[in-house]
Design an enzyme around this catalytic site. Structure first.
Site, mmCIF file in Angstrom:
data_model
loop_
_atom_site.group_PDB
_atom_site.id
_atom_site.type_symbol
_atom_site.label_atom_id
_atom_site.label_comp_id
_atom_site.label_asym_id
_atom_site.label_seq_id
_atom_site.Cartn_x
_atom_site.Cartn_y
_atom_site.Cartn_z
ATOM 1 N N LYS A 115 0.814 -1.216 0.000
ATOM 2 C CA LYS A 115 0.000 0.000 0.000
ATOM 3 C C LYS A 115 0.844 1.261 0.000
ATOM 4 O O LYS A 115 0.461 2.279 -0.571
ATOM 5 C CB LYS A 115 -0.941 0.011 1.214
ATOM 6 N N LYS A 208 -8.021 -10.018 -10.342
ATOM 7 C CA LYS A 208 -9.085 -10.061 -9.340
ATOM 8 C C LYS A 208 -10.149 -9.005 -9.620
ATOM 9 O O LYS A 208 -9.820 -7.901 -10.064
ATOM 10 C CB LYS A 208 -8.494 -9.787 -7.951
ATOM 11 N N LYS A 211 -12.563 -2.869 -7.080
ATOM 12 C CA LYS A 211 -13.263 -1.591 -7.215
ATOM 13 C C LYS A 211 -12.401 -0.571 -7.948
ATOM 14 O O LYS A 211 -12.894 0.451 -8.414
ATOM 15 C CB LYS A 211 -13.671 -1.071 -5.842
#
Ligand code: TRP
Length: 346
Positions: A115, A208, A211
């Site tokens: 991240k 995957k 969003k």
């Protein structure tokens, strides 16, 4: 060993536009656990702000996830649904855990590395200590079971390490309070109910469902009405061969596999059984059946979510009630932690 009451805790980040992967990988499982456990489901708004958020969008996303929980069948009266920031014990225990966990432990967390990316110096301190807050979420309820996906297993292991180190560091103070074996905090266990279906993008069976994919056609979401569901499934990428009759035949055909996985998860049947029914069929036939199934399963949830979300007062009352009941569990635990650590409280 102290016998701990069987209690499930899990958290979901408030993100708008929950998709099929979130539903099949998390929320649908949360619903099933209500049968066997006392469940606490938390919208982790404090975790959300470890990266930049638009305040108005965050508020809307907290309500949207809450509405999704309820629309999917989580019972906020029998169990607990609330948002993290309303129970300040999470933050209080997280601070104590900031002082229990070691920098070396956090340095090993792969999600932080992912991240934070290359610009680690510029990541928030909150993003770095995120797993300590997650440990506090779980342990402030002395939860014993935590349904988590693959990506959160390392964080759950850290929560176990923190629980153990707290129990060891404060063993004497804990024993002085009559708690045997230094077992103040339980070792929370991951709950894995069979392999989670890997739901992939409808545009690329090797990625995957996410969003953050720029194409809205890559995912089915709770904002989709029946027409949108039908359109997205009809446009989903496939290959030119008919469906195989055996699961082995899906190898090397990621898009075909994904649609079969989605069908099997929505119908609650095995992939073998899907292929028994559809082996040899063309995708046009299979997609029609999948559209009907997806509309039947997701349509009512989206409709209910729309209804719930239009009533802010109703959603906010669910969160207020859940928070009060969550605090009733968390406060006595946090009080004991303060005593164990040696703080004075009034
Ligand atoms: N970190 C989890 C995620 O991103 C969310 C979360 C926060 C959580 N606190 C938790 C999950 C406690 C399980 C238990 O998915």
């Amino acid at each position: 060993m102290t016998a701990f009451h069987q209690r499930v805790f899990s958290g979901v980040q408030p993100t708008g536009n929950l998709h099929l992967g979130n539903y099949l990988g998390a929320v649908k499982r949360f619903v099933a656990l209500q049968q066997d456990y006392e469940c606490i489901y938390c919208v982790v708004d404090m975790h959300a702000i470890t990266v930049a958020q638009d305040p108005a969008e965050l508020t809307a996303a907290i309500r949207e996830v809450t509405a999704a929980f309820v629309a999917c069948g989580i019972d906020p009266k029998k169990h607990i649904v609330f948002n993290q920031s309303q129970v300040s014990e999470h933050a209080e225990l997280a601070w104590v855990f900031n002082c229990v966990a070691r920098i070396g432990w956090l340095n090993r967390m792969t999600q932080f590395k992912e991240k934070a990316g290359k610009d680690r110096e510029n990541a928030s301190v909150g993003l770095y200590s995120y797993p300590n807050l997650m440990a506090a979420d779980i342990l402030v309820y002395k939860a014993t079971h935590v349904p988590v996906g693959e990506d959160q297993k390392q964080h759950l292991e850290l929560a176990r390490d923190i629980a153990q180190k707290f129990n060891n560091d404060y063993a004497e103070a804990i024993a002085a309070r009559g708690i045997a074996g230094g077992a103040f905090f339980p070792q929370p266990e991951p709950l894995i109910q069979g392999p989670a279906p890997r739901v992939m993008s409808l545009r690329d069976g090797t990625k995957k469902m996410s969003k953050s994919d720029p194409s809205d056609y890559s995912r089915l979401t709770f904002r989709d009405d029946a027409d949108a569901i039908a359109q997205k499934i009809r446009k989903a990428k496939t290959d030119p061969e008919p469906l195989p009759s055996e699961v082995e035949g899906l190898e090397g055909r990621p898009e075909a596999e994904n649609l079969v996985v989605i069908y099997s998860a929505l119908a609650d049947v095995s992939r073998e059984s899907v292929l028994k029914d559809f082996g040899g069929a063309q995708f046009s036939t299979f997609k029609n059946a999948l559209v009907d199934l997806a509309v039947a399963r997701l349509g009512p949830i989206s409709a209910e979510m729309k209804k719930l979300q239009s009533d802010h007062a109703y959603i906010d009352a669910i969160l207020a009630d859940g928070s009060a009941r969550a605090r009733a569990i968390a406060k006595p635990v946090m009080d004991q932690v303060k005593d164990i650590v040696g703080f004075i409280r009034s």
